[in-house]
Design an enzyme around this catalytic site. Structure first.
Site, PDB file in Angstrom:
ATOM      1  N   GLU A 199      -5.997  14.119 -19.077  1.00 13.46           N
ATOM      2  CA  GLU A 199      -4.586  13.480 -19.152  1.00 13.46           C
ATOM      3  C   GLU A 199      -4.639  11.833 -18.456  1.00 13.46           C
ATOM      4  O   GLU A 199      -4.030  11.397 -17.527  1.00 13.46           O
ATOM      5  CB  GLU A 199      -3.600  14.149 -18.344  1.00 13.46           C
ATOM      6  CG  GLU A 199      -3.305  15.618 -19.048  1.00 13.46           C
ATOM      7  CD  GLU A 199      -2.107  16.324 -18.428  1.00 13.46           C
ATOM      8  OE1 GLU A 199      -1.662  16.040 -17.540  1.00 13.46           O
ATOM      9  OE2 GLU A 199      -1.559  17.201 -19.290  1.00 13.46           O
ATOM     10  N   GLU A 386      -4.659  22.364 -23.691  1.00 11.41           N
ATOM     11  CA  GLU A 386      -3.545  22.734 -22.693  1.00 11.41           C
ATOM     12  C   GLU A 386      -2.169  23.045 -23.443  1.00 11.41           C
ATOM     13  O   GLU A 386      -1.959  22.146 -24.211  1.00 11.41           O
ATOM     14  CB  GLU A 386      -3.340  21.963 -21.454  1.00 11.41           C
ATOM     15  CG  GLU A 386      -4.589  21.956 -20.542  1.00 11.41           C
ATOM     16  CD  GLU A 386      -4.138  21.101 -19.490  1.00 11.41           C
ATOM     17  OE1 GLU A 386      -2.855  20.938 -19.144  1.00 11.41           O
ATOM     18  OE2 GLU A 386      -5.154  20.300 -18.720  1.00 11.41           O
TER      19      GLU A 386
HETATM   20  C1  BG6 Z   1      -1.379  19.450 -17.100  1.00 17.38           C
HETATM   21  C2  BG6 Z   1      -2.391  19.421 -16.123  1.00 17.38           C
HETATM   22  O1  BG6 Z   1      -0.522  18.288 -16.706  1.00 17.38           O
HETATM   23  O2  BG6 Z   1      -0.301  20.338 -16.706  1.00 17.38           O
HETATM   24  C3  BG6 Z   1      -2.631  20.555 -15.301  1.00 17.38           C
HETATM   25  O3  BG6 Z   1      -3.598  18.885 -16.815  1.00 17.38           O
HETATM   26  C4  BG6 Z   1      -1.403  21.399 -14.854  1.00 17.38           C
HETATM   27  O4  BG6 Z   1      -3.580  20.311 -14.388  1.00 17.38           O
HETATM   28  C5  BG6 Z   1      -0.553  21.657 -16.154  1.00 17.38           C
HETATM   29  O5  BG6 Z   1      -1.408  22.434 -14.216  1.00 17.38           O
HETATM   30  C6  BG6 Z   1       0.824  22.259 -15.905  1.00 17.38           C
HETATM   31  O6  BG6 Z   1       1.565  21.528 -14.893  1.00 17.38           O
HETATM   32  P1  BG6 Z   1       2.037  22.417 -13.482  1.00 17.38           P
HETATM   33  O7  BG6 Z   1       2.719  21.337 -12.683  1.00 17.38           O
HETATM   34  O8  BG6 Z   1       2.971  23.449 -14.088  1.00 17.38           O
HETATM   35  O9  BG6 Z   1       0.745  23.088 -13.032  1.00 17.38           O
END
Ligand code: BG6
Length: 489
Positions: A199, A386
């Site tokens: 990201e 993701e």
């Molecule tokens: C993404 C990141 O922005 O979102 C992850 O790459 C992160 O590291 C994921 O865990 C979800 O966000 P959060 O704050 O719910 O963990």
């Protein structure tokens, strides 16, 4: 029709949220190790010490303008959920067996930089750290799982943050390139897929993304330039070491997925301009040069990017092989902010969409639109690295976890991805669900916000046995993978 035969199904984690073992095996502390649960229940803070020895804690992950002489430090009585995380460090065999049982073709994980170079500045790597990842990769290959490695997932050795403010300083590029060269050489026979910066467009969130302790946009954009150069050098060196390597970038694509709140041309223009602030990152990494609209933006804002001789050539030579992206949501913008909107992060509330308990809009169609736009813009294969839903799960008295809401989320998003492939012709290489085994939240430091197909017995206070249990979604995802995305029932 359908997904490629070699479609890479799997899951994704990050060392600092999953691995634990923060001070074992010669690992040094990293920026993420000074991040606490924060003084507010759900916020994640950062601890630092002033020259007089007093310690302080911020309430968010962005450290703004650190006082003179202050340094980041891990406090003995600090509350750091990710130090242990869910302890993949000691559970990797069990966890990889679960991934194998789900049928994973790939597992996206990050290498902890501070496990290989404890302060970031050493000349020689930490052999014990290298050995740990050897063991992990060997275990993955036993199950036919292809590792996909993120080189920088929100983790900077603390030594570099305290010495010169992490990525704000050009010297960090050399340290990172040394680290990349080491792991490329070491794992060239075990790893083919690499991602440079997780990201990268989230660099304005500051300390978490880059070890920066100021909110000055000029410093942040200079740090982004350093990451661009480091990423391009990594791509070039990686290809020299092994021409079969596939090296991608990684963009938080949700930040390009911005709807205008009305059809007022001003709203449309603003949505488009905000998205451009994020496309800018992939523009540089996929095309190899700064886009004209961003150069004009910098000019208007009085931001001057210092480029060293040869940087432009480095960027041109180091364009990526594929685009990695995360997608969680869409956002909405309007020139007049809606009542109740969070101007900082969430933007206005989209009345047409449902949201998670954490206020994240659920938008599968937005996923298809995002994929379509991204593919049109760059014509490069896309790897969704993701996607997922953070939700609080309930363990029933019989120990089962009925997470239908998670199945619904994934079904709708995988269907949307299928539509992007079948109806829009987008070239999607694979899909790794975020946090397939519950882990610590990056944003809030919570455990309660769970993403996994596998439940980990640990609460927000770090209590629990760390026992792994399959949720209902486990079997569902297993079927999806076995049918190459045909059986979403
Ligand atoms: C993404 C990141 O922005 O979102 C992850 O790459 C992160 O590291 C994921 O865990 C979800 O966000 P959060 O704050 O719910 O963990």
């Amino acid at each position: 029709m359908g997904f490629r035969k070699d479609f890479l199904w799997g899951g994704a984690t990050a060392a600092n949220q999953y691995e634990g073992g923060w001070n074992e095996g010669g690992r040094g502390p990293a920026n993420t190790d000074v991040m606490t649960r924060g003084s507010k229940d759900r916020a994640r803070g950062v601890t630092y010490i002033l020259p007089d020895g007093s310690h302080h804690q911020t309430e968010s992950i962005t450290v703004k303008n650190l006082p003179e002489g202050a340094r980041f430090a891990v406090l003995e009585d600090g509350d750091y959920p990710n130090h242990k995380a869910v302890d993949f460090y000691h559970h990797y065999k069990e966890d990889i067996a679960l991934m194998g049982e789900m049928g994973f073709k790939t597992y996206r994980m990050s290498i902890s930089w501070a496990r290989i170079y404890p302060t970031g500045m050493e000349e020689t790597p930490n052999e014990e750290g290298l050995g740990f990842y050897d063991a992990v990769f060997d275990e993955l290959h036993k199950y036919g799982i292809e590792p996909m490695v993120t080189l920088h997932h929100f983790e900077v050795p603390l030594g570099l943050c305290n010495a010169w403010g992490g990525w704000a300083d050009r010297r960090t590029v050399d340290c990172f390139v040394r680290f990349c060269r080491t792991v490329f050489e070491r794992y060239k026979n075990k790893v083919t897929y690499w991602l440079t910066f997780n990201e990268i467009n989230n660099i304005p969130i500051g300390f978490l993304s880059s070890g920066i302790s100021t909110d000055d946009p000029a410093v942040i954009m200079q740090a982004a330039h350093h990451q661009f150069v480091a990423s391009a050098m990594a791509v070039r060196i990686g290809h020299e070491i092994d021409p079969t390597f596939k090296i991608g970038c990684m963009l938080a694509a949700s930040r390009t997925s911005i709807y205008p709140a009305t059809c007022r041309p001003e709203d449309v223009q603003q949505a488009w301009e905000k998205a451009g602030q994020h496309y800018f990152f992939t523009d540089v990494q996929c095309r190899g040069y700064y886009p004209s609209y961003q150069l004009k933006y910098f000019e208007r804002k009085g931001i001057h990017i210092h480029m060293e001789e040869g940087d432009e050539q480095i960027l041109r030579d180091g364009t990526v092989d594929f685009i990695g992206m995360s997608y969680y949501r869409t956002m909405i913008t309007e020139t007049v902010p809606a009542e109740g909107s969070d101007p900082l992060l969430l933007g206005a509330i989209n009345p047409y969409l449902k949201a998670t308990e954490w206020g994240i809009a659920i938008d599968p169609l937005g996923f298809r639109i995002t994929l379509h736009n991204m593919y049109d813009r760059y014509q490069l294969p896309i790897m969704i690295v993701e996607n997922g839903i953070g939700a609080a799960d309930t363990v029933e008295v019989d120990g089962r976890i009925h997470d239908d809401y998670r199945i619904d989320f994934f079904r709708d998003h995988i269907q949307a991805m299928k539509d992007a492939v079948e109806l829009d012709g987008v070239d999607v290489m694979g899909y790794t669900a975020w946090g397939p085994i519950d882990l610590i939240s990056a944003g809030t430091g919570e455990m309660r916000k769970r993403y996994g197909f596998v439940y980990v017995d640990m609460d927000d206070q770090g209590n629990g046995t760390l026992k792994r249990s399959k949720k209902d979604s486990f079997k569902w995802y297993q079927k999806v993978i076995a049918s190459n995305g045909e059986d979403l029932g």
